[in-house]
Design an enzyme around this catalytic site. Structure first.
Site, mmCIF file in Angstrom:
data_model
loop_
_atom_site.group_PDB
_atom_site.id
_atom_site.type_symbol
_atom_site.label_atom_id
_atom_site.label_comp_id
_atom_site.label_asym_id
_atom_site.label_seq_id
_atom_site.Cartn_x
_atom_site.Cartn_y
_atom_site.Cartn_z
ATOM 1 N N GLU A 1 -11.519 30.060 53.330
ATOM 2 C CA GLU A 1 -11.867 30.441 54.694
ATOM 3 C C GLU A 1 -10.690 30.010 55.543
ATOM 4 O O GLU A 1 -10.297 28.845 55.499
ATOM 5 C CB GLU A 1 -13.105 29.673 55.156
ATOM 6 C CG GLU A 1 -14.360 30.043 54.411
ATOM 7 C CD GLU A 1 -15.545 29.211 54.898
ATOM 8 O OE1 GLU A 1 -16.020 28.356 54.133
ATOM 9 O OE2 GLU A 1 -15.971 29.415 56.045
ATOM 10 N N ARG B 1 -16.084 19.482 42.643
ATOM 11 C CA ARG B 1 -15.068 19.341 43.655
ATOM 12 C C ARG B 1 -14.160 18.160 43.314
ATOM 13 O O ARG B 1 -14.628 17.151 42.774
ATOM 14 C CB ARG B 1 -15.821 18.956 44.925
ATOM 15 C CG ARG B 1 -15.311 19.476 46.184
ATOM 16 C CD ARG B 1 -16.389 19.341 47.238
ATOM 17 N NE ARG B 1 -16.689 20.672 47.724
ATOM 18 C CZ ARG B 1 -15.954 21.292 48.638
ATOM 19 N NH1 ARG B 1 -14.928 20.699 49.218
ATOM 20 N NH2 ARG B 1 -16.238 22.501 49.000
ATOM 21 N N LYS C 1 -12.517 19.402 55.431
ATOM 22 C CA LYS C 1 -11.658 20.101 56.395
ATOM 23 C C LYS C 1 -11.938 19.644 57.817
ATOM 24 O O LYS C 1 -11.039 19.561 58.626
ATOM 25 C CB LYS C 1 -11.928 21.598 56.316
ATOM 26 C CG LYS C 1 -11.162 22.322 55.251
ATOM 27 C CD LYS C 1 -11.300 23.813 55.560
ATOM 28 C CE LYS C 1 -11.115 24.658 54.341
ATOM 29 N NZ LYS C 1 -11.603 26.017 54.555
#
Ligand code: ATP
Ligand code: MG
Length: 564
Positions: A43, A268, A278
């Site tokens: 994204e 992850r 983020k």
């Protein structure tokens, strides 16, 4: 969460990870005609970090390994948080890591029209409806894991009414927040994501690619899986938190009757002493805890690059940690180990003194200068040698001299002989102090002219070898000594009443002036060096002709003293 400690010399490298096993099974069964097509789907709402690097290496790596393709697809469904700056940085970082998406650069926004049609299709199948509840009410009425949700009063609108309202949503007739399109699934479904999730919302913000064409935007969950399907992604690899979304993605694929990618989840990457979210990275930048996204203390790819990390070292790291199915946290020292390994092979050696002590070699002729040969890289003799000037006054590292040394101190002390790297044996004869403070101002030594090049003239041994620069020839360099950004091993596991920023390391950056050998006066940005006995350093982008600035990439594990 557990921290993995690795024995760096004892890691499996040839065994297949579980994703490779799944893919090989699929190829064997001729699933999708035996083809492999993956994608990396960022994204564009931030810069990429080392966790993304793991995902990039995995997706592009699998495609390469199985003769398949890997797309780059920007999941750009939220114009409020996204920016062209992020798109550019993401592309630059993937290229730098050494991967190529060729002409397959896609955007979820390329598919807005198709996604819109998919939404109409659901409405026509009575599987979606326009709901006028506020976002707040919707989330209240979802219920909890233990209680059922409440059905929306708008749930049973007719197909015609829904189509009309949805088209008017698209036409901009309604205010932001006044209504949404929801899937009609099951408000008492055990999986909360299946309780009539929102598919489209009104956002009256220009999109960085589609401009003002749209004022309704698909939710990530309604876009991501369908984009994979449109691109005929065979293996849709994502992180574990998407495991619960799978049921919803499967529902869309089934109701829309479209190609079904296979979703495979892996853990992850988390690192000790590092935050990876983020949102937090953005906060660190915006609140100026660091100097931008590419601050060398950031775990971003551009930060690591500026710090001096190489793509090879990041790939080596990714290889060593493998692909896990369970969440874990990797010791950041493994990443440091990898860059040290690679830089040891490729970085040329130089000498620089970070904390200088003046040394006068009393029996060396005044005004005499010698050019001595120094090896550029003992790991790679093809890198040749260079000349370094030697003269009567030099600087050594203050730590390399102790007036009253403890046992087993093999560096310089009164009466003790050491080797000056590439130069001569010297012996300390005098210590000159400031009469009032007692601070050591300089030391006097004699040298043995027969030990030129640092070679013993008569077989006598010296235990210590130290680095130096010639006082009249050295240049001044700015050195930025970076350390870990956080003091806490798990800065994201915050104690009550605390914030992760409470764990910031106040000494994560120290800027000093060093004296460096003259060959470092003009260096290209991003050139990496080993400053002998000190560590690996990389020329920062702030470097100017004659004014080098170096970032410490990583310290040296072993000094020569311990090796000898
Ligand atoms: P967001 O919260 O904005 O979704 P994200 O970290 O998931 O953040 P994306 O841009 O969606 O960021 O990530 C792109 C891809 O990188 C996804 O496939 C995601 O699963 C993967 N990825 C993100 N963070 C990690 C990580 N720490 N380890 C491994 N893969 C990651
Ligand atoms: Mg994401």
């Amino acid at each position: 969460m557990e921290t993995e400690k690795f024995d760096n010399n004892n890691l499996p490298s040839n065994s297949k990870n579980f994703i490779e096993q799944i893919i090989e099974e699929d190829i064997k069964n001729n699933k999708n005609g035996g083809s492999v097509h993956t994608r990396f789907p960022p994204e564009p709402n931030g810069y990429l970090h080392i966790g993304h690097a793991k995902s990039i290496i995995l997706n592009f790596g699998l495609a390469k390994k199985y003769n398949g393709l890997c797309n780059l697809r920007f999941d750009d469904t939220n114009p409020v948080k996204e920016d062209i700056e992020y798109i550019d940085s993401i592309k630059e970082d993937i290229k730098w890591l050494g991967f190529d998406w060729e002409d397959r650069e896609y955007y979820a926004s390329d598919y807005f029209e198709i996604l819109y049609e998919y939404a109409e299709k659901l409405i026509k199948k009575e599987k979606a409806y326009v709901c006028d509840l506020s976002p707040d009410e919707i989330s209240k009425q979802r219920g909890t894991v233990t209680t059922k949700g409440i059905e929306s009063p708008y749930r049973n609108r007719s197909i015609e009414e829904n189509l009309d309202l949805f088209r008017r949503m698209r036409n901009g007739e309604f205010e932001e927040g006044s209504c949404v399109l929801r899937a009609k699934i099951d408000m008492s479904h055990p999986n909360m994501l299946m309780r009539d999730p929102i598919l489209y919302r009104i956002i009256k913000t220009s999109h960085h690619r589609t401009g003002d064409k749209w004022c309704i935007y698909p939710m990530y969950d309604f876009a991501h899986g369908q984009c994979d399907s449109i691109e005929r992604i065979t293996h849709s690899i994502c992180t574990l938190e998407f495991e619960v979304h799978k049921q919803l993605y499967d529902w869309f694929v089934k109701e829309l009757e479209i190609f079904a990618p296979q979703q495979i989840e892996f853990a992850r990457l988390n690192l000790t002493y590092t935050v990876m979210s983020k949102r937090k990275l953005l906060e660190l930048v915006e609140n100026k805890y660091v100097n931008g996204w590419d601050d060398p203390r950031m775990p971003t790819i551009c930060g690591l690059r500026r710090r001096g990390y190489t793509p090879e070292s990041i790939k080596m790291f990714s290889d060593k940690i493998g692909v896990a199915r369970r969440d874990n946290t990797i010791d950041v020292s493994l990443l440091e180990f990898c860059v040290r390994e690679h830089l040891n092979k490729i970085a040329e050696r130089r000498m620089a003194v970070l904390n200088p002590l003046k040394v006068v070699i009393t029996n060396y002729p005044d005004n005499h200068i010698e050019e001595l040969d120094a090896v550029n890289n003992p790991e790679d003799f093809e890198k040749g040698t260079r000349k370094i000037p030697f003269s009567r006054v030099i600087y050594i590292e203050r730590d390399d001299f102790i007036e009253n040394p403890p046992q087993h101190f093999f560096r310089l002390s009164p009466g003790n002989e050491v080797r000056l790297r590439y130069a001569y044996f010297i012996k300390c004869t005098d210590v000159i102090k400031d009469p009032t403070t007692g601070e050591i101002k300089e030391i006097h030594c004699t040298y043995d002219p027969a030990s030129k090049g640092g070679n013993s003239p008569d077989g006598r041994k010296v235990k210590g070898t130290i680095h130096w620069v010639s006082a009249n020839h050295c240049i001044e360099a700015e050195i930025r000594l970076y350390d870990r950004l956080f003091l806490s091993e798990f800065p994201e596991q915050v104690e009550e009443g605390h914030n992760y920023t409470d764990y910031l390391n106040p000494d994560s950056l120290k800027i000093i002036k060093a004296f460096a050998e003259p060959s470092l006066a003009n260096v290209d940005i991003n050139t990496r060096f080993q400053f002998e006995r000190i560590g690996y350093f990389t020329a920062d982008k702030d470097t100017m002709p004659g004014k080098p600035v170096f970032n410490r990439t990583v310290t040296l594990k072993d000094s020569w003293i311990r090796k000898k």
